[in-house]
Design a protein around this motif. Sequence first.
Motif, PDB file in Angstrom:
ATOM      1  N   ARG A 221       0.802  -1.224   0.045  1.00  0.00           N
ATOM      2  CA  ARG A 221      -0.098   0.206   0.049  1.00  0.00           C
ATOM      3  C   ARG A 221       0.774   1.309  -0.209  1.00  0.00           C
ATOM      4  N   GLY A 224       2.517   1.548  -3.439  1.00  0.00           N
ATOM      5  CA  GLY A 224       1.635   2.326  -4.330  1.00  0.00           C
ATOM      6  C   GLY A 224       1.315   3.444  -4.282  1.00  0.00           C
ATOM      7  N   THR A 228       2.085   6.546  -6.893  1.00  0.00           N
ATOM      8  CA  THR A 228       0.991   7.586  -7.362  1.00  0.00           C
ATOM      9  C   THR A 228       1.457   8.852  -7.129  1.00  0.00           C
ATOM     10  N   GLN A 272       6.579   1.328 -13.565  1.00  0.00           N
ATOM     11  CA  GLN A 272       5.359   1.089 -12.416  1.00  0.00           C
ATOM     12  C   GLN A 272       4.342   1.937 -12.090  1.00  0.00           C
ATOM     13  N   ASP A 275       0.484   1.711 -13.839  1.00  0.00           N
ATOM     14  CA  ASP A 275      -0.271   0.376 -12.932  1.00  0.00           C
ATOM     15  C   ASP A 275      -0.700   1.068 -11.677  1.00  0.00           C
ATOM     16  N   ALA A 276       0.160   1.620 -11.018  1.00  0.00           N
ATOM     17  CA  ALA A 276       0.041   2.098  -9.539  1.00  0.00           C
ATOM     18  C   ALA A 276      -1.318   3.266  -9.654  1.00  0.00           C
ATOM     19  N   GLU A 278      -3.390   3.583 -11.879  1.00  0.00           N
ATOM     20  CA  GLU A 278      -4.617   3.180 -12.391  1.00  0.00           C
ATOM     21  C   GLU A 278      -5.158   2.529 -11.204  1.00  0.00           C
ATOM     22  N   ARG A 279      -4.514   1.806 -10.531  1.00  0.00           N
ATOM     23  CA  ARG A 279      -5.223   0.817  -9.315  1.00  0.00           C
ATOM     24  C   ARG A 279      -5.881   2.004  -8.293  1.00  0.00           C
ATOM     25  N   ARG A 280      -4.979   3.176  -8.067  1.00  0.00           N
ATOM     26  CA  ARG A 280      -5.492   4.083  -7.167  1.00  0.00           C
ATOM     27  C   ARG A 280      -6.925   4.671  -7.767  1.00  0.00           C
ATOM     28  N   LYS A 282      -9.149   3.118  -9.386  1.00  0.00           N
ATOM     29  CA  LYS A 282     -10.278   2.134  -9.252  1.00  0.00           C
ATOM     30  C   LYS A 282     -10.759   2.347  -7.796  1.00  0.00           C
TER      31      LYS A 282
END
Length: 282
Positions: A221, A224, A228, A272, A275-276, A278-280, A282
């Motif tokens: 976490r 990430g 971000t 990286q 992707d980080a 994009e995950r945040r 969502k």
Amino acid sequence: MSTLLGEQVDIKDLYRFAIDGHLTLSINFLNDTPVRKVSLIRAEDIRYKTITPKHKNFSKNMRVNVPVGVRYQISKEYWIKDESKDWYKVKGVYDLAMVGAEQYEISQLLYPESEVKIPIISGFYVKNGDQIYKLQALHKPSVSHDQQAPVQSKNGVEGDEDDSAHISLKPRVLQQAVSASSLWDHEYELVIKTGEVTRFIQSLEDEPIPSSQDEKSLSPRERGTLLTIIGAFCNHMDIDPLDKGSTSPIEKMLELNGTPMKFDTIKRHLDQVPDAVERRRK
């Protein structure tokens, strides 16, 4: 290189690696090429002496620092300490020294759509081991009066101006070697030595990969979150993390900050970021 970096590497990438100092480009002179031997000194290693200018236009209290034991400056980083009077010809493969104007011409190859200004005073330099050479261009000077020699008359007596009917002037014109104005003054091809490719690949393979023990101090976490934040910074600075050309500017910023980091380390972390982010979202 493409396999190790995880993306396609093209010719422009090689130019960029060379400009950034990660890869040594070499030049194969196809014909005999005139050069002069030179020795360099870094700007920070130069000694200076303080003198008082003896000229009516200068104040008597004025002091000037003059460099000692050097010939002339070729860049912010380097000066010519010594240069041979004689020139001679070389042929074959030599490394680009990347201390003078040669880096500007590689930049021109990298960005052909823009006009790269090349400092005239810099010159172009190649090296073989520790020996540095300055590229020269050959020119035949125009014939002057001093270069004209009288030829003996038919009766064997050296002529003068009054013997114009029996005298012909034979010019003595010697080739002069002057500083080359471009790498393109000579026939050549850019190459990369096999050993240099091996060294470059080895440097990528030697980059330490964080162990699982090192990663325990940073949770997924937290990792990430940091990625971000980096993504927000890149977006604000109009930097595309996936653009291969984005790594070099960030590398320069880290150097100016006193926290240098290897090119491929920066690239691995930038890859990286999307992707980080994009995950945040969502």
